[in-house]
Design a protein around this motif. Structure first.
Motif, mmCIF file in Angstrom:
data_model
loop_
_atom_site.group_PDB
_atom_site.id
_atom_site.type_symbol
_atom_site.label_atom_id
_atom_site.label_comp_id
_atom_site.label_asym_id
_atom_site.label_seq_id
_atom_site.Cartn_x
_atom_site.Cartn_y
_atom_site.Cartn_z
ATOM 1 N N VAL A 28 -42.132 30.558 -9.300
ATOM 2 C CA VAL A 28 -40.945 31.374 -9.308
ATOM 3 C C VAL A 28 -39.938 31.084 -10.059
ATOM 4 O O VAL A 28 -39.141 31.692 -10.839
ATOM 5 N N ALA A 29 -39.388 29.578 -10.004
ATOM 6 C CA ALA A 29 -38.444 28.994 -10.850
ATOM 7 C C ALA A 29 -38.702 29.132 -12.129
ATOM 8 O O ALA A 29 -37.661 29.397 -12.966
ATOM 9 N N GLY A 30 -39.893 28.899 -12.535
ATOM 10 C CA GLY A 30 -40.266 28.883 -13.842
ATOM 11 C C GLY A 30 -40.325 30.430 -14.541
ATOM 12 O O GLY A 30 -39.759 30.693 -15.569
ATOM 13 N N LEU A 31 -40.456 31.521 -13.811
ATOM 14 C CA LEU A 31 -40.297 32.697 -14.038
ATOM 15 C C LEU A 31 -38.916 33.187 -14.504
ATOM 16 O O LEU A 31 -38.431 33.785 -15.517
ATOM 17 N N GLN A 32 -38.083 32.480 -13.715
ATOM 18 C CA GLN A 32 -36.474 32.959 -13.559
ATOM 19 C C GLN A 32 -35.782 31.846 -14.798
ATOM 20 O O GLN A 32 -35.005 32.241 -15.243
ATOM 21 N N ASN A 33 -36.603 30.657 -15.245
ATOM 22 C CA ASN A 33 -35.809 29.667 -16.071
ATOM 23 C C ASN A 33 -35.672 30.311 -17.538
ATOM 24 O O ASN A 33 -36.393 30.981 -18.062
ATOM 25 N N GLU A 34 -34.438 30.327 -18.046
ATOM 26 C CA GLU A 34 -33.891 30.850 -19.401
ATOM 27 C C GLU A 34 -34.583 32.225 -19.587
ATOM 28 O O GLU A 34 -35.066 32.276 -20.794
ATOM 29 N N PHE A 35 -34.490 33.115 -18.687
ATOM 30 C CA PHE A 35 -34.981 34.265 -18.825
ATOM 31 C C PHE A 35 -33.797 35.076 -19.995
ATOM 32 O O PHE A 35 -32.748 35.082 -19.627
ATOM 33 N N LEU A 86 -43.822 13.999 -16.773
ATOM 34 C CA LEU A 86 -42.446 14.162 -16.863
ATOM 35 C C LEU A 86 -42.098 15.547 -16.984
ATOM 36 O O LEU A 86 -41.077 15.967 -16.836
ATOM 37 N N ILE A 87 -43.085 16.220 -17.291
ATOM 38 C CA ILE A 87 -42.938 17.706 -17.701
ATOM 39 C C ILE A 87 -42.911 18.649 -16.286
ATOM 40 O O ILE A 87 -44.021 18.366 -15.550
ATOM 41 N N PRO A 88 -41.698 19.371 -15.864
ATOM 42 C CA PRO A 88 -41.743 19.851 -14.686
ATOM 43 C C PRO A 88 -42.766 20.894 -14.746
ATOM 44 O O PRO A 88 -43.010 21.617 -15.362
ATOM 45 N N LYS A 89 -43.419 21.346 -13.261
ATOM 46 C CA LYS A 89 -44.089 22.102 -12.767
ATOM 47 C C LYS A 89 -43.649 23.599 -13.126
ATOM 48 O O LYS A 89 -44.476 24.522 -13.031
ATOM 49 N N LEU A 113 -50.792 33.718 -8.365
ATOM 50 C CA LEU A 113 -52.036 33.539 -7.488
ATOM 51 C C LEU A 113 -52.888 32.338 -7.855
ATOM 52 O O LEU A 113 -53.257 31.525 -7.062
ATOM 53 N N ALA A 114 -53.007 32.307 -9.151
ATOM 54 C CA ALA A 114 -54.105 31.067 -9.757
ATOM 55 C C ALA A 114 -53.238 29.974 -9.582
ATOM 56 O O ALA A 114 -53.884 29.059 -9.365
ATOM 57 N N GLY A 115 -51.993 29.964 -9.932
ATOM 58 C CA GLY A 115 -51.309 28.547 -10.030
ATOM 59 C C GLY A 115 -51.137 28.153 -8.681
ATOM 60 O O GLY A 115 -51.182 26.794 -8.445
ATOM 61 N N VAL A 116 -50.678 29.009 -7.661
ATOM 62 C CA VAL A 116 -50.411 28.723 -6.206
ATOM 63 C C VAL A 116 -51.825 28.272 -5.444
ATOM 64 O O VAL A 116 -51.994 27.321 -5.039
ATOM 65 N N TYR A 117 -52.682 29.112 -5.472
ATOM 66 C CA TYR A 117 -53.789 28.927 -4.687
ATOM 67 C C TYR A 117 -54.860 28.218 -5.426
ATOM 68 O O TYR A 117 -55.877 28.012 -4.770
ATOM 69 N N GLY A 118 -54.935 27.978 -6.624
ATOM 70 C CA GLY A 118 -55.501 26.959 -7.160
ATOM 71 C C GLY A 118 -55.119 25.532 -6.993
ATOM 72 O O GLY A 118 -55.690 24.634 -7.668
ATOM 73 N N GLY A 119 -53.870 25.268 -6.374
ATOM 74 C CA GLY A 119 -53.585 24.006 -6.324
ATOM 75 C C GLY A 119 -52.704 23.432 -7.453
ATOM 76 O O GLY A 119 -52.528 22.210 -7.510
ATOM 77 N N PHE A 120 -52.327 24.159 -8.437
ATOM 78 C CA PHE A 120 -51.674 23.480 -9.716
ATOM 79 C C PHE A 120 -50.097 23.402 -9.533
ATOM 80 O O PHE A 120 -49.565 22.768 -10.368
ATOM 81 N N THR A 121 -49.469 24.228 -8.668
ATOM 82 C CA THR A 121 -48.143 24.412 -8.489
ATOM 83 C C THR A 121 -48.033 25.004 -7.400
ATOM 84 O O THR A 121 -48.688 25.540 -6.472
ATOM 85 N N SER A 122 -46.528 24.668 -6.843
ATOM 86 C CA SER A 122 -46.116 25.526 -5.525
ATOM 87 C C SER A 122 -45.517 26.767 -6.086
ATOM 88 O O SER A 122 -45.176 27.070 -6.993
ATOM 89 N N SER A 123 -45.334 27.705 -4.860
ATOM 90 C CA SER A 123 -44.877 29.094 -5.304
ATOM 91 C C SER A 123 -43.463 28.942 -5.739
ATOM 92 O O SER A 123 -42.734 29.495 -6.573
ATOM 93 N N ASP A 124 -42.563 28.143 -5.079
ATOM 94 C CA ASP A 124 -41.073 27.835 -5.287
ATOM 95 C C ASP A 124 -40.971 27.486 -6.953
ATOM 96 O O ASP A 124 -40.329 27.869 -7.617
ATOM 97 N N TYR A 125 -41.948 26.446 -7.291
ATOM 98 C CA TYR A 125 -41.861 25.947 -8.710
ATOM 99 C C TYR A 125 -42.230 27.054 -9.819
ATOM 100 O O TYR A 125 -41.634 27.221 -10.862
#
Length: 248
Positions: free
Chosen positions: A176-183, A72-75, A162-174
């Motif tokens: 980047v959205a996390g970087l922008q979230n509640e900034f 239930l925790i968002p990526k 790079l670690a999150g996306v190319y390590g298969g843990f999350t997508s680039s969109d997720y």
């Protein structure tokens, strides 16, 4: 007895501040000293800062992803946690403690060696304000230290991406959205306020221990170690105080 010695050193440290700005060195001489200090302290630190920032940002992203066991925790939390960790603490504080070892040891040993070889005495005999000549260029060079921390912030988040996306843990969109979230823009200001204060400590505490050391070559090494310890302790204390004042 030890308390009296520490209080005496603190008093001498603040007296050094008065000497830094008294009887300034001529600009044509100071300009060369300033360029040299920028090269030694700022440009010379970019490599290690870039290396550490990139990989620690990646580690933060991976560790966050591995602890997201609840579906239930968002990526987007991976990007959010990486941003918060890098901007609030890792880049300004952790890098500054590392720089206390690199920059601090270099400053203390270089000034301490001049003290041991009586070069400082020679400057004073010639009527030069040795504190201004040696410490002021380092202090001014480290006014560019926030630039180094800005690079550390960028590379930390890039490493996390790079670690999150190319390590298969999350997508680039997720991510980047996390970087922008509640900034919160004030967090950037908070980080750079801390960085500015840390820069002053990185320039002056090692300089103090190098300038006022006594003894020979062995004591230069001891002074470098003491300078690293006191600079690190002071950075951590100032970090706590500034956090309490600005974020609590």
């Amino acid at each position: 007895m030890m308390l009296v010695r520490y209080l005496s050193q603190i008093g001498r440290y603040f007296l050094m501040w008065k000497e830094i700005f008294r009887k300034p060195t001529k600009w044509r001489v100071m300009k060369g000293l300033l360029i040299k200090e920028i090269d030694d302290l700022i440009i010379g630190s970019l490599g290690i800062v870039a290396f550490i920032s990139f990989f620690v940002g990646g580690v933060v992203a991976i560790q966050t992803a591995l602890n997201l066991t609840n579906p239930l925790i968002p990526k987007t939390l991976i990007g959010f946690a990486t941003r918060q960790s890098v901007i609030l603490e890792f880049a300004p504080t952790f890098i500054s403690v590392v720089m206390a070892g690199k920059m601090g040891s270099f400053i203390t040993s270089s000034i301490g060696t001049m003290r041991v070889t009586e070069q400082i005495d020679a400057l004073e005999v010639m009527g030069v304000n040795a504190v201004n000549y040696l410490v002021f260029p380092k202090l001014m060079a480290l006014m560019l230290y926030p630039f180094v921390i800005g690079i550390a912030m960028f590379l930390g988040m890039l490493g996390g991406w790079l670690a999150g996306v190319y390590g298969g843990f999350t997508s680039s969109d997720y991510f980047v959205a996390g970087l922008q979230n509640e900034f919160v823009p004030f967090h950037i200001a908070y980080a750079f306020i801390k960085t500015f204060l840390f820069a002053i400590l990185l320039a002056t505490i090692p300089s103090f221990h190098g300038f006022y050391m006594k003894g020979g070559a062995l004591e230069v090494g001891k002074a470098s170690t003491v300078a690293f310890v006191w600079t690190s302790v002071t950075i951590i204390l100032v970090n706590y105080i500034i956090t309490q004042l600005l974020l609590a």
